[in-house]
Design a protein around this motif. Sequence first.
Motif, PDB file in Angstrom:
ATOM      1  N   PHE A  85      28.599  47.106  34.920  1.00 40.35           N
ATOM      2  CA  PHE A  85      29.651  46.194  35.342  1.00 40.35           C
ATOM      3  C   PHE A  85      30.924  46.937  35.735  1.00 40.35           C
ATOM      4  N   ASP A  86      31.223  48.055  35.072  1.00 39.35           N
ATOM      5  CA  ASP A  86      32.388  48.856  35.454  1.00 39.35           C
ATOM      6  C   ASP A  86      32.262  49.304  36.912  1.00 39.35           C
ATOM      7  N   VAL A  87      31.072  49.805  37.243  1.00 35.65           N
ATOM      8  CA  VAL A  87      30.832  50.282  38.612  1.00 35.65           C
ATOM      9  C   VAL A  87      30.837  49.112  39.590  1.00 35.65           C
ATOM     10  N   ARG A  88      30.181  48.030  39.200  1.00 32.68           N
ATOM     11  CA  ARG A  88      30.107  46.869  40.092  1.00 32.68           C
ATOM     12  C   ARG A  88      31.495  46.302  40.368  1.00 32.68           C
ATOM     13  N   GLU A  89      32.340  46.241  39.339  1.00 31.10           N
ATOM     14  CA  GLU A  89      33.684  45.680  39.527  1.00 31.10           C
ATOM     15  C   GLU A  89      34.461  46.467  40.586  1.00 31.10           C
TER      16      GLU A  89
END
Length: 217
Positions: A85-89
Amino acid sequence: MGSAEQPLAATRHRVIDELRERIVGGELKPGDRLVERELAEAFGVSRVPVREAIRSLESEGFVVVTSPRRVVVRQLDRTDVEELFDVREALEGLAAGLAATRASRADLKRLERLLADAARATEAGRARRIAQLNTRFHDEIVAIAGNGLLTTVLDPLAGRLRWLTRQNEHWHDLVSEHEHLFEAIASGDRERAANCGSGHVRVNRDVTLRALFPDEF
């Protein structure tokens, strides 16, 4: 030789795609064992493309080879999910911001049609269709962004991100969030769209973590 290689490659890709979809769709669950012989029979192929599919899905992070004869669907822990999710955000915010500056009228019409289709699928409670349209909506935004490197970075993560997205069954909320994201992109305001894209991922992150790790809340 080229003609012989073509059907083999097509078979390999079909097995990879179908096996990945079984994992993403929940037919194969974390911890389930993958047996080459059984899968080969199920797909109507030899064990070679199944073995190659398992190698490919291992590199994508979907399966774990625990021994030469034991392969299981990977169980993502909370750290795995949060890192995704960090990367996706970061990437979704970038994609939405770029899309706001580059979307044509035709691009916006395509997004509108996907939103309308998603709204109808939501009213009908068609979970599989909702998941497909959600993926297409985000894929379309990335395509509109027109950044080849962004697409290259997202491609290896696409399957796992789809799997995470399918944990969110707050379908009406998803439609509403996508409508807000569309409006931000249509406004042409890069900063607004980027913030909206990142915010959408943060909401999805919270819902997904609560669905996957309810005992921790």
